[in-house]
Design an enzyme around this catalytic site. Structure first.
Site, PDB file in Angstrom:
ATOM      1  NE  ARG A 186      -4.401   2.087   2.047  1.00 36.45           N
ATOM      2  CZ  ARG A 186      -4.878   2.675   3.090  1.00 36.45           C
ATOM      3  NH1 ARG A 186      -4.054   2.750   4.198  1.00 36.45           N
ATOM      4  NH2 ARG A 186      -6.315   2.400   2.400  1.00 36.45           N
ATOM      5  CE  LYS A 239     -10.820   1.115  11.029  1.00 38.37           C
ATOM      6  NZ  LYS A 239     -11.970   1.588  10.168  1.00 38.37           N
ATOM      7  CD1 TRP A 240      -3.008  -1.113  15.685  1.00 38.19           C
ATOM      8  CD2 TRP A 240      -2.269   0.169  17.237  1.00 38.19           C
ATOM      9  NE1 TRP A 240      -1.740  -1.061  16.333  1.00 38.19           N
ATOM     10  CE2 TRP A 240      -1.289   0.544  17.111  1.00 38.19           C
ATOM     11  CE3 TRP A 240      -2.229   1.169  18.687  1.00 38.19           C
ATOM     12  CZ2 TRP A 240      -0.494  -0.046  17.724  1.00 38.19           C
ATOM     13  CZ3 TRP A 240      -0.992   1.214  18.588  1.00 38.19           C
ATOM     14  CH2 TRP A 240      -0.378   0.527  18.726  1.00 38.19           C
ATOM     15  CB  CYS A 258      -8.439  -2.285  12.195  1.00 36.81           C
ATOM     16  SG  CYS A 258      -8.517  -1.735   9.958  1.00 36.81           S
ATOM     17  CG  ASP A 275      -4.627 -12.212  16.961  1.00 45.97           C
ATOM     18  OD1 ASP A 275      -4.179 -11.138  18.192  1.00 45.97           O
ATOM     19  OD2 ASP A 275      -3.877 -11.202  15.960  1.00 45.97           O
ATOM     20  CG  ASP A 286     -10.974  -3.471   4.933  1.00 47.18           C
ATOM     21  OD1 ASP A 286     -11.086  -2.597   5.921  1.00 47.18           O
ATOM     22  OD2 ASP A 286      -9.919  -2.666   4.403  1.00 47.18           O
ATOM     23  CD  GLU A 332     -32.187   5.659   1.553  1.00 40.88           C
ATOM     24  OE1 GLU A 332     -31.840   4.192   0.394  1.00 40.88           O
ATOM     25  OE2 GLU A 332     -31.435   6.581   1.754  1.00 40.88           O
TER      26      GLU A 332
END
Ligand code: DGJ
Length: 728
Positions: free
Chosen positions: A443, A476-477, A526, A534, A548, A614
Site C-alpha cells: 500500500r 481505531k488502531w 483493525c 486474534d 473491509d 431510510e
C-alpha cells in the site's frame, strides 16, 4: 479443579464437562493420557499401549525394553532429535551445535488463581475462577528447564497453556522453536477445521479428515493474517453444531504462527501450535528465560455450538478488558466509506449532524486527518493534524462533534510510515530493511521497526499528544500491510531471529501504554479489515474490524466463520451504502442492519444522502439494537444454518443465559419463483417456557425447537427477518 495423585505422579485437570490428564511415567517422561469428556479420574495411563515397533528408537533408560519408545508414546510436550520423529514442540541449538532437546519430569507447583505472562496477552482470573498448575521438565544435558503452565477455568471448560524455557547453564542456548501447545491423541480418526481467507473474505472454515502426515495452517506475514487464523478445531468425523466431540485450540498471538497436525504411522494424532519457527531464533544467555505466547483449549463433548459458547463466554469475561465496565458500547458512524481521504471538517460535521438524531452516539474520523494524507501515498508517521482539512485541529472537530451530543473517535496506524513523510525523511533507518536491499512496499508504505524501543517511544509520544489534545474516547488502531524485509538495525546478526517476535511484543507494549495512560479509552483493532483478528489482540482491543468487506451477504459468511471462536461483541460490523464498494451488490437497508447488529454495530456511509424513509429505518435499527443490546452482545450464540451451504437462508440466534428471551435473525439468498415452505428449528430455548414472538402469540419452547417455526414466503433478493422471543 486440579487433582494431583502424588504417588502415581498423575495430574488431572477437571472442568465442568471435561477432563485433561498427564502422568510422569517410570522414566520421568511426561505422558499425555487423556483429554475429553469429564470422567471421575483415576490413572488413564492404562490406555497407553506398548509394542516393539521397528524403527522406533528406545531411550537409554529403557534398557533392553524395545517396546518403550518416545516415537509411539503420547507426549505432553514433544522433544526433538532423541527418538520422537513426529512434530517437535521445541528445538534447541546448544553450544555444541547440537539441535536436540530431551525433557524429563522434575516437579510441579499448584497455585490458586490464574498465572499471568509479562508483556503477553493472557486469560485472567482470580482465586474463585481459576487454578494454575506448573509442571517443570528438564533437559539435564542442556541444562535447560521447560515450565509448562496450565490455567484451569472450570466453569468455562477452558484450559490455557503457556511455556517458559529457562537457561540454567553457563553458556548461551538458542531456541529455534518453542510451541505453546502440544496435544497428543491416542486416535487419529479426526477432522481438522481451519479458518482461512484473504482480504475481503476472512475466516472461511475448511474441513478435512486428517490424512497420514502433516496438515496445518500458519502465517509468516508478521500478523496473524487474513490468510489463516490462529484458531483450529479437531473433531469427530461426524461432529456438527449439536453433536460430537470437538476441540477448539486458539493461540493468543498476533504475529507469525504455525499450527500443525500430524497423523502418524500408528494412528495417533498430534496438534502443535505456537510461534512459527520461520526465521525464529531466540538467544538465551545464562539465567535468561523465554515465554511462549498463551494457547487455550476448549473441549466440547456435544458439538461446535457448545464449544463456541464456552469460548465466547471465556473471551468476554476473562480475556477482554472492558473500559466501559460492562456498559453499553456506543453505536458509531465512521466516515471511511463515506468520504475516503476526501473530506473537510464541515463535511464530517454534516455526517455527524445527520447521525445524531438517528440514535448514533460516536463519530469516528478515519484515515486522512494527519500529515499530508490526501491519498495512501503520503503522511503515515506524521501524527500531527492536517490543519488545511481540519482548521482548529482535533480539538475543534472533536468539540463540534461533542456539541451534537456524540463522542469522538480517531483512526491511527502507528506501525507504518510513508517514504513521503517528515518522519521517514528524518529517520530512514527506522524501517525494516535488509542491508543492501530496497524494502518491498505494501500500500505504498513501509513498516516501522517496532522491535525498537526508541522508535516506539517516538511514535507513542506523537500519538499521546494527539490523544491528550481533545476528548477522544475511541481509537481505531489499523495496520495495512504484511511484514517483509524483517531486519533490525538495532540487533546484531545472530539476534535477527528475534525481530518478528520482538515486533509483536512492541505492538503489545504500545497498546498497554496507551491503555495505561488513557484508562477509559476504547481501542478497536483493525488490519486492512480482519488481518489481525486474534485472541492476542482482543486482550487489548475488545473489538476488531472484522473485514473491509461490508456487503451484508458476504458478511454472513465472514461473521459465521469468525463466530466459531470469537463472540459477537468482538466483531466490528457496519451498515454501508449500496451498491457495495467490495462487490457491487445491492441489499435492502433492513438486511444490512440485521447483519451489522450481529456484530458491534455501526454505520459507514454518508447519511446526509439518505432519504427520510431510510433515516427512519436507521432510527428504528439503532433503537432496536439498544433495547436488545445485552441479548445480542452477551446472549448465548447459536448458528442455525451454514451460509456456505448456499441454502435458502442464513439464520442465527442469541438466547439470554436464563432462556427468558431470544433473538432470531435470518437473511434469505437470491429470490426464486415458487419457493418451498420452510420451517426454522430454534435452539437453546427453555423447553418448558412459552414465548411471545414479536409481541404476539404463545409458542411453547419445545415446539419451537422440535417442530419449528413456519417461515413466511419472502419476495425479493436478500430479505431479512428478526424474531424477538420473550417468555410469558
Ligand atoms: C483499512 C481499514 O480496514 C479501513 O476500515 C480503513 O480504516 C482504511 N484502512 C483506512 O486507510
Amino acid at each position: 479443579m486440579i487433582v494431583i495423585d502424588q504417588s502415581n505422579r498423575v495430574f488431572t485437570l477437571h472442568t465442568r464437562n471435561t477432563t485433561y490428564q498427564m502422568k510422569a511415567d517410570r522414566h520421568n517422561v511426561l505422558l499425555h493420557t487423556w483429554y475429553g469428556p469429564r470422567i471421575c479420574g483415576g490413572d488413564l495411563s492404562y490406555l497407553v499401549r506398548y509394542a516393539d515397533r521397528a524403527c522406533a528408537p528406545n531411550p537409554e533408560e529403557a534398557g533392553t525394553d524395545r517396546t518403550y519408545s518416545l516415537n509411539t508414546l503420547p507426549q505432553e510436550y514433544s522433544t526433538c532429535g532423541v527418538g520422537d520423529f513426529r512434530l517437535p514442540s521445541i528445538e534447541l541449538e546448544l553450544p555444541s551445535g547440537s539441535h536436540t532437546c530431551d525433557l524429563r519430569y522434575a516437579g510441579y507447583e499448584l497455585h490458586q488463581g490464574k498465572y499471568a505472562l509479562e508483556g503477553l496477552p493472557a486469560f485472567f482470573g482470580g482465586e474463585p475462577d481459576a487454578q494454575t498448575l506448573v509442571i517443570t521438565l528438564e533437559d539435564a544435558a542442556a541444562q535447560v528447564a521447560v515450565e509448562l503452565y496450565y490455567g484451569v477455568f472450570e466453569a468455562f471448560d477452558l484450559i490455557t497453556r503457556a511455556v517458559r524455557v529457562v537457561n540454567r547453564g553457563c553458556e548461551a542456548v538458542r531456541l529455534r522453536q518453542c510451541a505453546s501447545l502440544c496435544l497428543d491423541f491416542l486416535r487419529s480418526d479426526l477432522d481438522l477445521i481451519t479458518f482461512n481467507g484473504c482480504h475481503l473474505m476472512e475466516r472461511c472454515p475448511d474441513r478435512a479428515a486428517l490424512r497420514l502426515g502433516v496438515q496445518g495452517a500458519g502465517s509468516v506475514r508478521g500478523t496473524s493474517s487474513h490468510q489463516h487464523n490462529p484458531f483450529v478445531i479437531l473433531c469427530d468425523h461426524n461432529a456438527n453444531e449439536d453433536y460430537g466431540l470437538c476441540y477448539g485450540a486458539m493461540l493468543l498471538y498476533s504475529g507469525n504462527f504455525q499450527v500443525q497436525t500430524e497423523r502418524s504411522q500408528y494412528d495417533n494424532a498430534r496438534l502443535v501450535m505456537g510461534i512459527h519457527p520461520y526465521q525464529f531464533c531466540w538467544t538465551l544467555e545464562p539465567g535468561q528465560s523465554f515465554t511462549a505466547p498463551e494457547a487455550a483449549l476448549v473441549c466440547s463433548p456435544s458439538g461446535f455450538g457448545q464449544m463456541s459458547r464456552q469460548l465466547h463466554r471465556a473471551i468476554r469475561e476473562h480475556l477482554i478488558h472492558d473500559p466501559l465496565e460492562g456498559g453499553r458500547r456506543p453505536v458509531l458512524i465512521n466516515n471511511w466509506e463515506a468520504t475516503y481521504f476526501d473530506f473537510t471538517a464541515d463535511k464530517l460535521v454534516e455526517i455527524a449532524q445527520t447521525a445524531a438524531p438517528l440514535g448514533i452516539e460516536l463519530f469516528v474520523m478515519d484515515d486522512g486527518w494527519f500529515g499530508k494524507r490526501d491519498d495512501d501515498n503520503a503522511g503515515l508517521g506524521d501524527w500531527s493534524v492536517n490543519l488545511e482539512k481540519l482548521p482548529g485541529g482535533i480539538q475543534a472537530i472533536a468539540g463540534r462533534v461533542e456539541h451534537l451530543g456524540m463522542k469522538f473517535g480517531l483512526w491511527i496506524e502507528p506501525e507504518m510510515v510513508n517514504e513521503d513523510s517528515d518522519l521517514y525523511r528524518a529517520h530512514p533507518d527506522w524501517v525494516f530493511r535488509v542491508p543492501g536491499r530496497s524494502p518491498a512496499r505494501g500500500r505504498n508504505q513501509l513498516v516501522l521497526d517496532f522491535s525498537r524501543q526508541d522508535v516506539r517511544d517516538h511514535i507513542y509520544g506523537q500519538i499521546k499528544q494527539v490523544l491528550s489534545s481533545a476528548g477522544i474516547s475511541y481509537v481505531k488502531w489499523d495496520m495495512n500491510r504484511s511484514l517483509t524485509d524483517v531486519w533490525s538495525a538495532a540487533l546484531p546478526a545472530q539476534r535477527q531471529g528475534e525481530v518478528y517476535h520482538r515486533y509483536v511484543l512492541g505492538v503489545y507494549d504500545m497498546l498497554s501504554r496507551m491503555l495505561r495512560d488513557f484508562p477509559g479509552l476504547f481501542i478497536e483493532g483493525c488490519c486492512g479489515g480482519g488481518g489481525r483478528f486474534d485472541a492476542g489482540m482482543l486482550y487489548y482491543t475488545p473489538q476488531i474490524w472484522c473485514s473491509d468487506n461490508t456487503d451484508a451477504i458476504d458478511r454472513l459468511r465472514i461473521q459465521y466463520g469468525t463466530s466459531f471462536c470469537y463472540p459477537v461483541s468482538t466483531m466490528g460490523a457496519h451498515v454501508s451504502a449500496v451498491p457495495n464498494e467490495s462487490n457491487g451488490r445491492i441489499t435492502p437497508l433492513e438486511t444490512r442492519g440485521v447483519v451489522a447488529m450481529s456484530g458491534t454495530f455501526g454505520y459507514e456511509m454518508d447519511l446526509s444522502k439518505c432519504t427520510q424513509e431510510e433515516r427512519e429505518t436507521i432510527r428504528k435499527q439503532t433503537a432496536f439494537f439498544k433495547e436488545h443490546y445485552d441479548l445480542i452482545q452477551r446472549g448465548d450464540y447459536y448458528r442455525l444454518s451454514d451460509p456456505f451451504q448456499n441454502g435458502p437462508y442464513t439464520a442465527w440466534e442469541q438466547v439470554s443465559p436464563d432462556g427468558s428471551e431470544a433473538l432470531v435473525s435470518l437473511v434469505t439468498g437470491p429470490a426464486i419463483a415458487a419457493p418451498s415452505f420452510l420451517t426454522l428449528h430454534l435452539k437453546g430455548l427453555d423447553p418448558n417456557a412459552c414465548y411471545q414472538i414479536n409481541g404476539q402469540g404463545s409458542y411453547p419452547g419445545d415446539l419451537l425447537m422440535q417442530a419449528g417455526y413456519p417461515l413466511p414466503l419472502f419476495c425479493g433478493d436478500y430479505q431479512s427477518l428478526q424474531l424477538y422471543l420473550s417468555a410469558i
